[in-house]
Scaffold this active site. Structure first.
Site, short mmCIF file in Angstrom:
data_model
loop_
_atom_site.label_atom_id
_atom_site.label_comp_id
_atom_site.label_asym_id
_atom_site.label_seq_id
_atom_site.Cartn_x
_atom_site.Cartn_y
_atom_site.Cartn_z
N ASP A 199 33.10 60.06 23.22
CA ASP A 199 31.91 60.69 22.86
C ASP A 199 30.60 59.87 23.67
O ASP A 199 30.47 58.76 23.23
CB ASP A 199 31.63 60.57 21.40
CG ASP A 199 30.41 61.43 21.06
OD1 ASP A 199 29.63 61.60 21.80
OD2 ASP A 199 30.25 61.94 19.92
N HIS A 200 30.50 60.50 24.65
CA HIS A 200 29.41 59.56 25.61
C HIS A 200 28.01 59.19 25.08
O HIS A 200 27.32 58.13 25.49
CB HIS A 200 29.29 60.55 26.81
CG HIS A 200 28.45 61.46 26.95
ND1 HIS A 200 28.66 62.71 26.77
CD2 HIS A 200 26.81 61.42 27.06
CE1 HIS A 200 27.65 63.61 26.59
NE2 HIS A 200 26.62 62.95 26.88
N GLU A 238 18.25 70.85 24.00
CA GLU A 238 18.40 71.11 25.35
C GLU A 238 17.69 72.08 25.95
O GLU A 238 17.58 73.17 25.39
CB GLU A 238 20.05 71.17 25.71
CG GLU A 238 20.94 70.01 25.45
CD GLU A 238 22.21 70.47 25.71
OE1 GLU A 238 22.90 70.14 26.78
OE2 GLU A 238 23.02 71.39 25.03
N HIS A 262 28.37 64.76 18.90
CA HIS A 262 27.25 63.98 18.89
C HIS A 262 26.41 63.95 17.74
O HIS A 262 25.84 62.89 17.22
CB HIS A 262 26.10 64.62 20.29
CG HIS A 262 27.18 64.70 21.40
ND1 HIS A 262 28.23 63.96 21.66
CD2 HIS A 262 26.94 65.49 22.41
CE1 HIS A 262 28.76 64.31 22.74
NE2 HIS A 262 27.91 65.30 23.40
#
Lengths: 507, 281
Positions: A199-200, A238, A262
Site C-alpha cells: 500500500d504505497h 484527487e 489508503h
C-alpha cells in the site's frame, strides 16, 4: 600472535563504522513489466536506489510480460522511463551498472510450463554471472486473474538456496471472498512473512511522520483521545479523473480504489495505540486492533457520488460517464464520504469523518485533528467571533508538514481574538530530498522488513467493512452524477457533518 | 551595502525587520540548529565557499565571526535567504556576519549568546588550527554542542591532537579529515582478522589522514603500529606491512556533503577520540 576464535567473531574495527545498509544480493522479477507502474514508479525507484548505492551489490531485474520485446529494447524503454520520471539527474555510469543486470522474458502467464522454464534459465544464468545466491523477489504487478498461475509457478519452483519474497500490488481482491481466496493461494506456497502486500501510502515519508509526531512527542499523546479531541477529518482528494483506467475503475470505484486501503490505513495510523516497539508485528498488531473496532456506519452516514461535467483548473472536463470506456449509465462511485466510529476506550463517541474522490477541487491528502473548544472563553462574544477550535493539521500531500491553528490576540486596542496558523514545513526543516514511496518499500522488502506492508488480517478487516457498506448500496440507486467536477463532492456529504453541527474543513 | 550594525540589539532588530519584509513574500523561518563559523582572515574565501549551499540543506541561523585586531567593537550585517517551496510558500534562514575587533574578538561568547536560537543545537566550525587555551576558543567551546574542525588544515601534526584530546570531555568533536577516511576504514575493517597482526601502515594521503588512520588502528587493535607517510592531497593508497591494501569501493564523499554530514551528528564519537589520542603516541 595468533587470532583467537573470539577475536574472529568480534571485529574491533567495525565499531563506529556506518553500518552497511545494503541488502543481500537478490534478483527481482517484475511480472507485468510492460505496465505503467514499472515505467513510472518501479524503475525510477530502482534507479534512485542505485544512485545512492542502496541496491544490493549483486543485483538483477527480470521484466516479464506478454508483449514481445528483446532485452535491449526493454532496457532502452526503461532508460527513457528513468529519464522521464526519475527524481535524480540521469547518470550514464549508474544506469549502465543497473542495466547490466536487466533481462526481459516474454510470457504467456497461462502457459506456465513454457514460461517458467524460460524464466528459470534466465535466472540461473544471472545467479551465476552476478554472484546471486538464489534470493528472489517476485513483484506481481498483474491483473488479479493471472495472479494464481504466477504464484503457483513461483511456489512450485523454489530457487535452490536463498529466500523468496512476493510483493503483491493492489487491488488485493475486490471483496472479502476474493481477498481470502487470494490469501489462500499465497499461503499454499508462502509463509505470511514472505508476502508483502503493498500500500504505497505507507511508504510516504509524511505518513510515517505521523508515527514520529504521535510517539516521539510527549505533548500530543495525552491529548489524543475522546476527551480532548472533538473529531477527526481525513481527506484523500484527487483533482485528476480516471486517466484512461476505465476498465479497472468501473469495477473498483472509489471505495475499493482508495477507501479500502489508503483511507482506512490513515484512520488506523491516526487512531492506533502506541506499539511496544517498531518491529513489523508490533505496529501491525496495533493497526489491526483499530480496524477491528471500526463499526459499520449506518446508511445515512455513508455518501457516494459520481462526478459530472465541470471545470478543473479553468478547463472544462467531461463527466465520469463520458470518459472513454465507461458505461454511459455507470453506477460506479467516484466519491465516498463516511462517518466512522472507532469503538474502543480511547475513541468512543469521537467521529472520524473521511472522504475521498476523483475530480475534486484540488489534490490534497490531509488528516485534521479538531480539538474541543475552550470550555469558557472569558471574552466578549464579539471578540471571539473569528475564533475557531484548535486544529492540528497533518498535510500528507502536497506541502508536506504539520500546522496547528491557535487563537491569538489581534494587535491594537481591546481584546480581539483571531485564528492563526503555526506551520512546520517538512521540507523546510530537513532539506534533503524525500525518497519516493516505492524506493522505501522496495528497499524494505529486499531487507526483509514488512512493517510498512499490509498484513493478512488487516486486509480481511478492511474488506469486511467495505463489503458491509457495499451491501447496503445494493438497495438503492442514487441519481448520478451528483457533483460537478472541480467541486468538493455531493452536497449530501456536507449533511453528514451538518447533522452533527459540524462542517468539512475550509480549504 | 546596507548600514553596518554596531551592536547585538541592532542585529536583532534587523533580523526581525527582514523576517517581516512583505516584499520578500513568505516569512516562515524553519531552523534545526545555530551554526557558528570562526573564520580568521586567511580562511575568509574558503569559508564563503562552504557556506554557499549549506543553508539550503540545513536551514539554520548561521553566525560567521571574523576576528580582527583593533580596539574593540563589532560590525555586523544580516542576510535573510529565501528558499522557494512551491507557490506562495518559502522558508527563510538567517546569515549574520560579524567582524569582531580587539576585546570582542577575545570574548566572542558574549556576542554570540544573545543570537543563538533557543533549544536547538549549536555547532561551531573552527577554520584552521584552534588557538587552544585562548579565551576566544575556550569560551566558544563551552557555548556550543559540537566543534567541527578539519585537522587537514593544521600545521605541526601530530602535536595539536594532544591539545584537542583535552576538549573531548567538554564538547563533541567532528573532524572532516576523519570523515574523509570513512571508506578506507570500512575497507580495512573487511581485512579482519588478518589485519589484527599489523605492524606497519604506510599512508599516501594528507598527514592528518595518515595520523588518524594509524591512531585508529592502534587504538582498535590495541597494539603498536608504525606509521609512514607519503604526502598527497587526498587519500589514494594504504600499504599494510609493505603490501598494498585493496582500493575501497564506491565514490569518495563530495566535499559539499562532508560538512553537511557532520551537522547531522549530535553525539560524541568515541572511536574518533581514541584515534586522536593514539595518533600522538
Amino acid at each position: 600472535m595468533t587470532v583467537t576464535e573470539e577475536q574472529r567473531q568480534e571485529n574491533p574495527l567495525t565499531v563506529g563504522l556506518p553500518l552497511s545498509r545494503r541488502p543481500e544480493p537478490c534478483a527481482m522479477v517484475i511480472f507485468g513489466a510492460s505496465g505503467d507502474l514499472t515505467k513510472r514508479k518501479l524503475f525510477p525507484a530502482l534507479y534512485s536506489l542505485a544512485v545512492r548505492e542502496l541496491l544490493p551489490e549483486h543485483f538483477a531485474v527480470v521484466g516479464v510480460a506478454r508483449t514481445e520485446e528483446s532485452d535491449e529494447a526493454f532496457r532502452e524503454r526503461m532508460k527513457a522511463a528513468v529519464q522521464e520520471f526519475g527524481r535524480d539527474e540521469f547518470r550514464d555510469d549508474v544506469w549502465e551498472r543497473l542495466a547490466d543486470g536487466i533481462r526481459y522474458v516474454t510470457a504467456d502467464f497461462m502457459d506456465t510450463e513454457t514460461f517458467f522454464s524460460r524464466a528459470a534459465k534466465v535466472l540461473t544464468a544471472l545467479d551465476k554471472e552476478r554472484g546471486i545466491p538464489g534470493n528472489r523477489i517476485g513483484y506481481l504487478a498483474v491483473p488479479p486473474d493471472v495472479i494464481e498461475p504466477i504464484v503457483e509457478g513461483i511456489g512450485t519452483r523454489p530457487s535452490k538456496g536463498g529466500w523468496t519474497r512476493v510483493i503483491v500490488e493492489k487491488p488485493f481482491g475486490h471483496d472479502l471472498a476474493s481477498a481470502t481466496e487470494l490469501n489462500d493461494v499465497l499461503h499454499k506456497y508462502f509463509e505470511e512473512s514472505q508476502i508483502y502486500r503493498i500500500d504505497h501510502y505507507l511508504g510516504k515519508e509524511t505518513v510515517q511522520n505521523m508515527l514520529a509526531l504521535r510517539f516521539a512527542n510527549g505533548i500530543f499523546e495525552p491529548l489524543w483521545n475522546r476527551l480532548i479531541i472533538d473529531h477527526v477529518q481525513i481527506t484523500v482528494a484527487e483533482s485528476i479523473g480516471i486517466e484512461g483506467r476505465a476498465g479497472y475503475y468501473e469495477k473498483a470505484g472509489a471505495i475499493r480504489d482508495i477507501f479500502q486501503n489508503h483511507l482506512l490505513q490513515l484512520v488506523a495510523l491516526t487512531a492506533m495505540e502506541p506499539p511496544i516497539d517498531f518491529t513489523s508485528d508490533s505496529v501491525r498488531n496495533e493497526k489491526v486492533k483499530v480496524l477491528k473496532s471500526i463499526s459499520t456506519p449506518g446508511p445515512r452516514d455513508v455518501v457516494r457520488g459520481q462526478y459530472g461535467r465541470g471545470y478543473v483548473e479553468g478547463e472544462e472536463v467531461p463527466g465520469y460517464r463520458e470518459e472513454p470506456g465507461v458505461d454511459p449509465n455507470s453506477m460506479t462511485e467516484t466519491y465516498v464520504a463516511a462517518k466512522l466510529f472507532v469503538d474502543n476506550w480511547r475513541w468512543a463517541g469521537t467521529p472520524f469523518y473521511v472522504r475521498t474522490g476523483k475530480r475534486l477541487a484540488r489534490r490534497e491528502t490531509t488528516i485534521a485533528i479538531e480539538f474541543k473548544k475552550a470550555p469558557h472563553p472569558p471574552f466578549e462574544e464579539l471578540a471571539a467571533e473569528g475564533l475557531r477550535p484548535n486544529v492540528l493539521l497533518i498535510n500528507i500531500q502536497p506541502d508536506e508538514g504539520v500546522s496547528l491553528a491557535i487563537g491569538a490576540k489581534v494587535p491594537g486596542q481591546g481584546l480581539q481574538i483571531r485564528t492563526v496558523h503555526m506551520d512546520f514545513l517538512y521540507g523546510g526543516a530537513f532539506r534533503t530530498d524525500m525518497p519516493e514511496a516505492y524506493e522505501r518499500l522496495l528497499l524494505d522488502c529486499m531487507r526483509g522488513d514488512s512493517t510498512l506492508f499490509t498484513r493478512e488480517d488487516e486486509v480481511v478487516e478492511q474488506w469486511q467493512l467495505v463489503d458491509a457498506i457495499v451491501a447496503a448500496w445494493q438497495r438503492d440507486r442514487p441519481s448520478f452524477p451528483n457533483y460537478a467536477a472541480g467541486t468538493w463532492g455531493p452536497p449530501t456529504a456536507d449533511e453528514i457533518l451538518q447533522r452533527d453541527g459540524r462542517a468539512w474543513r475550509r480549504h | 551595502m546596507a548600514k553596518t550594525l554596531t551592536s547585538v540589539s541592532e542585529i536583532e532588530r534587523k533580523l526581525a525587520a527582514l523576517r517581516l519584509d512583505e516584499e520578500r513574500g513568505a516569512r516562515q523561518r524553519t531552523s534545526v540548529m545555530t551554526h557558528i563559523a570562526w573564520v580568521p582572515e586567511e580562511w575568509v574565501e574558503a569559508a564563503e565557499d562552504v557556506l554557499t549551499g549549506l543553508a539550503e540543506r540545513h536551514p539554520s541561523r548561521t553566525i560567521v565571526l571574523f576576528p580582527l585586531s583593533g580596539d574593540g567593537g563589532l560590525e555586523g550585517d544580516v542576510d535573510v535567504e529565501l528558499f522557494g517551496r512551491g507557490a506562495g510558500r518559502g522558508v527563510c534562514t538567517d546569515t549574520i556576519r560579524i567582524r569582531l575587533h580587539g576585546t570582542s574578538a577575545a570574548h566572542p561568547a558574549s556576542v554570540v549568546e544573545p543570537l543563538l536560537i533557543p533549544d536547538l543545537p549549536v555547532f561551531l566550525r573552527w577554520r584552521g588550527l584552534p588557538s587552544f587555551g585562548d579565551s576566544a576558543f575556550e569560551e566558544l567551546v563551552d557555548t556550543v554542542d559540537r566543534l567541527i574542525i578539519d585537522s587537514t588544515e593544521w600545521p605541526g601534526l601530530p602535536a595539536p591532537y594532544g591539545d584537542l584530546g583535552k576538549v573531548f570531555d567538554r564538547v563533541a568533536v567532528s573532524d572532516i579529515a576523519w570523515a574523509r577516511t570513512s571508506r578506507w576504514r570500512s575497507m580495512l575493517a573487511s581485512l579482519w582478522p588478518q589485519i589484527a597482526e599489523l605492524r606497519k601502515i604506510k599512508v599516501t594521503g594528507t598527514l592528518a589522514q595518515a595520523h588518524l588512520l594509524a591512531g585508529w588502528l592502534r587504538s582498535r587493535l590495541e597494539r603498536k603500529i608504525e606509521m609512514e607517510h607519503e604526502p598527497a592531497d587526498k587519500l589514494v593508497g594504504v600499504e599494510l606491512d609493505g603490501e598494498p591494501a585493496p582500493f575501497p569501493s564506491g565514490d569518495p564523499p563530495r566535499p559539499a556533503d562532508l560538512l553537511s554530514d557532520e551537522l547531522d551528528k549530535l553525539d560524541r564519537d568515541p572511536i574518533y577520540e581514541g584515534a586522536v589520542r593514539a595518533a600522538v603516541t
